[in-house]
Design an enzyme around this catalytic site. Structure first.
Site, PDB file in Angstrom:
ATOM      1  CG  HIS A  35       0.166   5.989  -0.851  1.00 42.14           C
ATOM      2  ND1 HIS A  35      -1.251   6.577  -1.316  1.00 42.14           N
ATOM      3  CD2 HIS A  35      -0.430   5.421   0.272  1.00 42.14           C
ATOM      4  CE1 HIS A  35      -2.098   6.346  -0.578  1.00 42.14           C
ATOM      5  NE2 HIS A  35      -1.682   5.695   0.637  1.00 42.14           N
TER       6      HIS A  35
ATOM      7  CD  GLU B 148      -4.692   6.803   1.987  1.00 40.92           C
ATOM      8  OE1 GLU B 148      -4.580   5.762   1.887  1.00 40.92           O
ATOM      9  OE2 GLU B 148      -3.830   7.611   2.354  1.00 40.92           O
TER      10      GLU B 148
ATOM     11  CG  HIS C 100      -1.823   1.239   1.265  1.00 38.78           C
ATOM     12  ND1 HIS C 100      -3.158   1.320   0.982  1.00 38.78           N
ATOM     13  CD2 HIS C 100      -1.706   2.316   1.852  1.00 38.78           C
ATOM     14  CE1 HIS C 100      -3.666   2.432   1.126  1.00 38.78           C
ATOM     15  NE2 HIS C 100      -2.863   3.172   1.698  1.00 38.78           N
ATOM     16  CD  GLU C 101       1.526   3.317   3.712  1.00 36.67           C
ATOM     17  OE1 GLU C 101       1.365   4.244   3.305  1.00 36.67           O
ATOM     18  OE2 GLU C 101       0.705   2.790   4.386  1.00 36.67           O
TER      19      GLU C 101
END
Ligand SMILES: [Zn+2]
Length: 884
Positions: A307, A326, A303-304
């Protein structure tokens, strides 16, 4: 009565910033109690009429201003205004250099927002509005700049000096201090700024991108913990490959660093080139982490990392667009995990999480649209709605346009908006342009709060051999929003004959015939008719959970049993079993409340039997089938409920199943060999999950034999997953065995804070003995601390959401215990207290006497003048929704 109302920020008030700041140069002279931050900005007024004559307004909170200069000249005190929220310079030139120097005290920062100390190290958290606690700056995501950062500190105490981008220079001074200079070539907003300084062990690796760029990867962890970062490093490299292969996105710096810290308000943070993680979501090995931890680490590392494109290269214009980064990034990490593991199991787990967290939020006093219209504290909007419902909208969109077209749309979005701060309109514009699909009504998914309800009524006429299905959708009123319109719903459907075989049906008055149907519903109601249907079919709706709705059908018990046994879609098989379980539990609860002996239908036991017989095929899936809906989920189905009645019904059904299925559960449990070598693979985790589900049900029998099984499992366990499975089992019994296991656990892991969080959590959620007294004992345990967010969540959050019957005690003492904890946490960390406060949201579903007690408890908290704006915003919304 309320005091200190705070003024909300509204989407409609958005105005662009009148200046651009092309470069920012920051120098940090680090000191725990007096860090000096020098900031040099190159500022130009925007060449628009509306920017003329505008004052320069910079955010800044809790900063000790030492000097302010324009073009090298000190600014006289009468030429600026220093307020509580920032610095205003009324008349400034059109182009100039601004230098400010401030002093801050990181050691006193217990709110963990901005620059703070954790375990003797410097660390930052700037999203959403932490940067204003570091220096004066327009702290909003649409001001993007090129950052150059120099960090200076004593080398002995702070050997590693990290910031965003690439490290371009290092050096030493004679006095034992050293420095490092970092340059981030990509424009970014202040919320992505990061700085870390301290002593770490490291795990290093490299990744070569598709175009041949070599990236140095490094994970910074506590001394001695490097081997526990191996799994995270592997997950990072798999994520980098996946984003290249699926979304065509490459990494864009020479280095990528991750730091694990123990005191962190969130899970992890995607700062450009320098991700900062809560160590709970980074460190794992078989003796200290469960399979759920491994799964979470894989998902959050991905996820990070993702981003870097969805959030960093393309960021949000304002915080109302938060789901733009998000929701999309959660969708991307869900897809990554589905590709790495079992897609069906991943989907079911995601739906379970959505129903456990987002559905109640969307039907209670905290309900808000995925794009809210206003907020008081943006920290309070990092919610399941923004994240998980946001991800479901992206999935709805993908289903409507098809996977290939969706990826083209995503590609166009990245290319058109690279280096800018975008809006949800920009995202939809790219999707419409690339796919040619107008996606009518899709904006309503972002603007309307509340979970849509889809009613699907099928009617078979044997005489005409016609099947008619009538769909009707509606979205309930939510606080501040009523009379809502339809949303576009992709309805995925199939049909099964009485023997369970898939059926091909033909749409009336057409030649269209198929096994699988995808119907895009773009209206309030819809009627479909199928012709030439020889036998009454059973309809399988919303396959793969094709839209985040509450589905109501006219399925009979026999229909559900057929789908549970035969559906080719694993999601619908699981969902049908769950529906049988929900119906059974609610009817037992009703009987118990009326003092009648419950009459339990056999459908549930038969569905479980079928699942156990087929367990070898997909153990992880079977494990999910064997878990009954929990009390919190049942609370959503019964307005004004009594949680202790629902808990009693669940215990009744579980003990009945344990008795009826003892042979099958015992046989399945016995297959598992606790001595086998550990593997973190999804397959091995599935076998452990199946054993855990069997033991969990066996323990519901309450027999001594089951307690001994749990005890033996505990002492034979070679990994943390099995150990927690056994502890959970023993916690159903309480007593000497349970306490001996807890003591052994504590003795072994007393120095490992992350594992001790599990020790707190299992006890906080245990139903045995007196849960509230257990909570109170743990509250004064020497290893409990209010200053560590993980510990606060492991006790307070786990008790209130995992032990609903104790939290909602009819005498109100459960509410009081949590309110006391919130008050104590709020005095040091308002964001954490506010998040803990959301547990009171479940009070809107309990019966009137309980609601009144909860309201009175909240009243006392709200009357405190010192309550933080964060906590006040959450608690007052909940307060307003409760019966007086
Ligand atoms: Zn995120």
């Amino acid at each position: 009565m309320r005091t200190q109302e705070h003024i909300p920020v509204r989407l409609q008030d958005y105005r662009p910033y009148p200046f651009s700041i092309s470069h920012v140069s920051l120098v940090f002279d680090l000191h725990p109690t007096r860090t000096i931050v020098t900031s040099r900005l190159i500022i130009d007024r925007k060449p628009h009429e509306w920017a003329k004559g505008e004052a320069l307004q910079l955010d800044g909170v809790g900063l000790d201003l030492l000097s302010v200069e324009i073009n090298g000249q000190p600014v006289a005190a009468q030429d600026y205004h220093l307020g509580e929220d920032g610095l205003t310079l009324k008349s400034v030139p059109d182009s100039f250099k601004l230098e400010t120097k401030v002093a801050i005290n990181p050691a006193a920062n217990t709110a963990l927002s901005g620059l703070y100390m954790s375990a003797g190290r410097f660390c930052t958290q700037c999203e959403a509005e932490g940067f204003r606690h570091i220096t004066f700056w327009p702290d909003r995501p649409d001001v993007m700049s090129r950052f150059h950062v120099r960090v200076e500190a004593p080398e002995a105490d702070f050997p590693s000096l990290l910031s965003n981008g690439n490290r371009v220079a290092i050096g030493q001074y004679d006095d034992g201090r050293h420095w490092a200079a970092w340059d981030d070539p990509h424009l970014k907003p202040s919320y992505l700024f990061a700085l870390v300084a301290g002593g770490f062990d490291t795990l290093e690796d490299q990744f070569t991108t598709r175009s041949g760029r070599t990236v140095d990867l490094c994970i910074y962890v506590d001394k001695g913990a490097a081997s526990r970062a191996i799994y995270a490093m592997d997950a990072l490299k798999r994520s980098m490959t996946w984003d290249e292969e699926v979304f065509g996105r490459e990494y864009d710096l020479d280095m990528f660093n991750i730091v694990a810290v123990s005191d962190f308000n969130f899970g992890a943070m995607e700062n450009k080139g320098l991700n900062i993680f809560n160590s709970a979501l980074l460190l794992a090995d078989e003796t200290t982490a469960t399979d759920a931890d491994y799964e979470a680490i894989e998902a959050v590392v991905a996820h990070e990392y993702f981003h870097n494109w969805s959030g960093n290269r393309v960021t949000c214009r304002d915080w109302f667009q938060l789901s733009l980064k998000e929701g999309f990034t959660v969708f991307r990490d869900q897809e990554f995990s589905a590709d790495q593991r079992s897609r069906a199991v991943k989907r079911i787990k995601d739906v379970k999480a959505l129903r456990a967290r987002q559905f109640p939020e969307d039907s209670g006093p905290l309900a808000h649209p995925v794009r809210p219209k206003s907020y008081v504290k943006i920290d309070n909007f990092y919610t399941a709605t923004i994240y998980e419902k946001g991800a479901e909208i992206i999935r709805v969109l993908q289903t409507l346009v098809g996977r290939d077209a969706f990826l083209e749309g995503a590609n166009l979005y990245f290319d058109e908006n690279d280096g800018t701060a975008a809006t949800i309109e920009d995202w939809l514009h790219a999707m419409r342009t690339a796919t040619g699909n107008q996606l009518h009504g899709i904006e309503r998914w972002y603007d309307q709060a509340g979970t849509p309800c889809l009613e699907a009524i099928s009617d078979y006429d044997a005489a005409t051999q016609k099947l008619t299905i009538r769909f009707q959708q509606s979205t309930p009123d939510t606080p501040g929003q009523s009379s809502k319109s339809w949303v576009p719903l992709p309805i995925s459907m199939a049909f099964f004959g009485p023997d369970g075989a898939p059926l091909q049906l033909r749409l009336a008055e057409t030649d269209i015939a198929a096994d699988d149907w995808l119907i895009p519903m773009a209206s309030t109601s819809l009627e479909l008719q199928f012709e030439g249907v020889a036998d009454r079919p059973v309809v399988s709706y919303m396959r793969g959970f094709s839209a985040p709705v509450r589905l109501i059908t006219n399925h009979s018990d026999a229909d559900l049993a057929l789908l549970a046994a035969c559906d080719t879609d694993p999601f619908v098989r699981w969902e049908s079993t769950q529906t049988i379980a929900r119906n059974t539990l609610l009817s037992v609860a009703q009987s118990l409340a009326a003092g009648r002996e419950p009459d339990v239908r056999q459908d549930l036991a038969r569905a479980f039997q079928g699942a156990l017989a087929d367990a070898a095929r997909d153990p992880a899936f079977t494990a999910l089938l064997l878990r009954l809906p929990d009390v919190s989920e049942l609370m959503q189905l019964q307005p004004l409920c009594d949680p202790s009645n629902l808990l009693a019904a669940r215990a009744f059904v579980r003990s009945l199943l344990a008795e009826q299925l003892d042979a099958e559960l015992s046989a399945c449990f016995a297959i598992y060999d606790p001595a086998q070598a550990f593997s973190a693979s999804a397959q091995a985790a599935g076998q452990r999950a199946l054993m855990a589900a069997c033991l969990d049900l066996l323990c519901a029998s309450g027999t001594d034999r089951a307690a001994m099984r749990a005890e033996n499992t505990f002492f034979a366990a070679r990994n943390m997953t099995d150990m927690m499975t056994a502890l959970d089992g023993l916690s159903q019994f309480g007593g000497a065995r349970y306490h001996a296991a807890l003591a052994a656990f504590k003795q072994r892991f007393t120095d490992n804070a992350l594992v001790m969080d599990k020790w707190f959590r299992v006890q906080a959620m245990a139903l045995c003995e007196d849960p509230l007294q257990t909570f109170k004992n743990l509250r004064v345990d020497p290893s409990f601390t209010l200053l560590n967010p993980n510990r606060v969540r492991a006790l307070g959050g786990a008790f209130a959401s995992g032990n609903p019957a104790a939290f909602h005690r009819v005498d109100g003492t459960g509410y009081q215990a949590i309110a006391d904890l919130i008050a104590d946490v709020d005095s040091t960390n308002g964001a954490l207290a506010a998040r803990l406060g959301t547990v009171f949201e479940s009070c809107s579903r309990v019966n009137e006497p309980r609601q009144k007690l909860a309201k009175r408890t909240l009243q006392v908290l709200l009357d405190r003048n010192s309550l933080s704006a964060n906590t006040r915003e959450i608690l007052s919304k909940i307060y307003d929704g409760l019966i007086a």
